[in-house]
Design a protein around this motif. Structure first.
Motif, PDB file in Angstrom:
ATOM      1  N   ALA A 147       0.807  -1.217   0.000  1.00  0.00           N
ATOM      2  CA  ALA A 147       0.000   0.000   0.000  1.00  0.00           C
ATOM      3  C   ALA A 147       0.842   1.270   0.000  1.00  0.00           C
ATOM      4  N   ASP A 148       1.954   1.259   0.739  1.00  0.00           N
ATOM      5  CA  ASP A 148       2.774   2.472   0.796  1.00  0.00           C
ATOM      6  C   ASP A 148       3.510   2.743  -0.509  1.00  0.00           C
ATOM      7  N   ALA A 149       3.557   1.758  -1.406  1.00  0.00           N
ATOM      8  CA  ALA A 149       4.216   1.925  -2.701  1.00  0.00           C
ATOM      9  C   ALA A 149       3.273   2.473  -3.765  1.00  0.00           C
ATOM     10  N   VAL A 150       1.957   2.441  -3.490  1.00  0.00           N
ATOM     11  CA  VAL A 150       0.967   2.945  -4.461  1.00  0.00           C
ATOM     12  C   VAL A 150       0.063   3.978  -3.798  1.00  0.00           C
ATOM     13  N   VAL A 162      -0.757   1.193 -13.481  1.00  0.00           N
ATOM     14  CA  VAL A 162      -0.231   1.371 -12.130  1.00  0.00           C
ATOM     15  C   VAL A 162       1.252   1.732 -12.194  1.00  0.00           C
ATOM     16  N   TYR A 163       2.004   1.082 -13.081  1.00  0.00           N
ATOM     17  CA  TYR A 163       3.433   1.360 -13.166  1.00  0.00           C
ATOM     18  C   TYR A 163       3.697   2.795 -13.598  1.00  0.00           C
ATOM     19  N   ALA A 164       2.915   3.307 -14.542  1.00  0.00           N
ATOM     20  CA  ALA A 164       3.090   4.705 -14.951  1.00  0.00           C
ATOM     21  C   ALA A 164       2.867   5.625 -13.761  1.00  0.00           C
ATOM     22  N   TYR A 165       1.891   5.298 -12.929  1.00  0.00           N
ATOM     23  CA  TYR A 165       1.605   6.127 -11.750  1.00  0.00           C
ATOM     24  C   TYR A 165       2.752   6.068 -10.737  1.00  0.00           C
ATOM     25  N   VAL A 166       3.207   4.862 -10.411  1.00  0.00           N
ATOM     26  CA  VAL A 166       4.232   4.764  -9.362  1.00  0.00           C
ATOM     27  C   VAL A 166       5.592   5.267  -9.850  1.00  0.00           C
ATOM     28  N   GLU A 167       5.879   5.109 -11.138  1.00  0.00           N
ATOM     29  CA  GLU A 167       7.173   5.564 -11.656  1.00  0.00           C
ATOM     30  C   GLU A 167       7.183   7.069 -11.899  1.00  0.00           C
ATOM     31  N   ASN A 168       6.134   7.584 -12.542  1.00  0.00           N
ATOM     32  CA  ASN A 168       6.140   8.980 -12.970  1.00  0.00           C
ATOM     33  C   ASN A 168       5.616   9.939 -11.907  1.00  0.00           C
TER      34      ASN A 168
END
Length: 241
Positions: A147-150, A162-168
């Protein structure tokens, strides 16, 4: 900020995929690439190392870097490297949609800790998603993110990437994944949400994904229609002493 070598890697990969540099051709020399991109030698070397790792090129001692990439003969979702659903769609020019069936917070139980690798009691965000390709529901994803990663993830963002959100947005670096591929019978949930009439097995990819600090941040089971799935890997020969 995007690293310079990543941009060079992407540009060279696109030229290889388009056939500017064809199978068994040599790329321009390192000196020529440095001059073309206006960068340091080490930057070009890192880009070439990424291409080598992904199976696009192979360094040949004393000669240069040779292209070993050949396109596959049909559109497939490939396992090899870490590529998002959206990136696969762009690469293959597909019309895609993601349906978010479920988004909920959960705590890791003792039994799920053994399965997933997350510590018991860890707070996760569970997503249940269906991937639709050219109008056909082909992939059923069950994702579990720390949860703390997203933090702040919404259903709209989950439907995009999801990856675009967490990376960018969050600045998380997605580093590596460990995967297991099995063949399994469809579950009732699979039969309800996927277009698999007449199909009695699915290709199932179970993965643990780690961030740049070496911490587990995702456990996912991705269940694929077998006609649109391929395992692809680059395997160097390692001689035993």
């Amino acid at each position: 900020m995007r690293a310079a070598y990543d941009g060079i890697f992407t540009d060279l990969r696109e030229h290889i995929e388009k056939g500017t540099y064809q199978f068994e051709d040599f790329l321009p020399s390192e000196t020529e690439l440095v001059a073309h991109y206006g960068c340091a030698h080490n930057t070009v070397r890192r880009a070439l190392a990424m291409l080598t790792q992904m199976g696009y090129v192979l360094p040949v001692h004393g000669k240069g870097v040779r292209v070993i990439y050949q396109p596959l003969d049909r559109t497939l979702f490939e396992m090899g490297g870490i590529e998002t659903f959206a990136e696969t769609a762009r690469r293959n020019h597909l019309n895609v949609q993601t349906r978010v069936l479920c988004m909920e917070d959960i705590l890791v139980s003792p039994s799920f800790s053994i399965v997933s690798g997350f510590a018991e009691g860890t707070r996760l965000v569970h997503l249940d998603r269906v991937r639709v390709v050219n109008g056909h529901a082909l992939i059923h994803d069950r994702n579990f993110f720390r949860a703390d990663a997203v933090e702040g993830l919404t259903m709209e963002q989950a439907a995009r990437s999801v990856y675009a959100y967490v990376e960018n947005t969050l600045g998380l670096r997605v580093a590596t994944a460990k995967r297991q591929i099995t063949v399994e019978r469809p579950t009732e949930a699979d039969q309800c949400c996927l277009d698999i009439e007449g199909i009695d097995f699915l290709a199932v990819v179970t993965s643990q994904t780690f961030d740049g600090n070496g911490l587990l941040f995702e456990y996912t089971q991705s269940r694929h229609h077998p006609d649109y799935f391929s395992f692809y890997d680059t395997a160097p020969r390692r001689r035993l002493p």
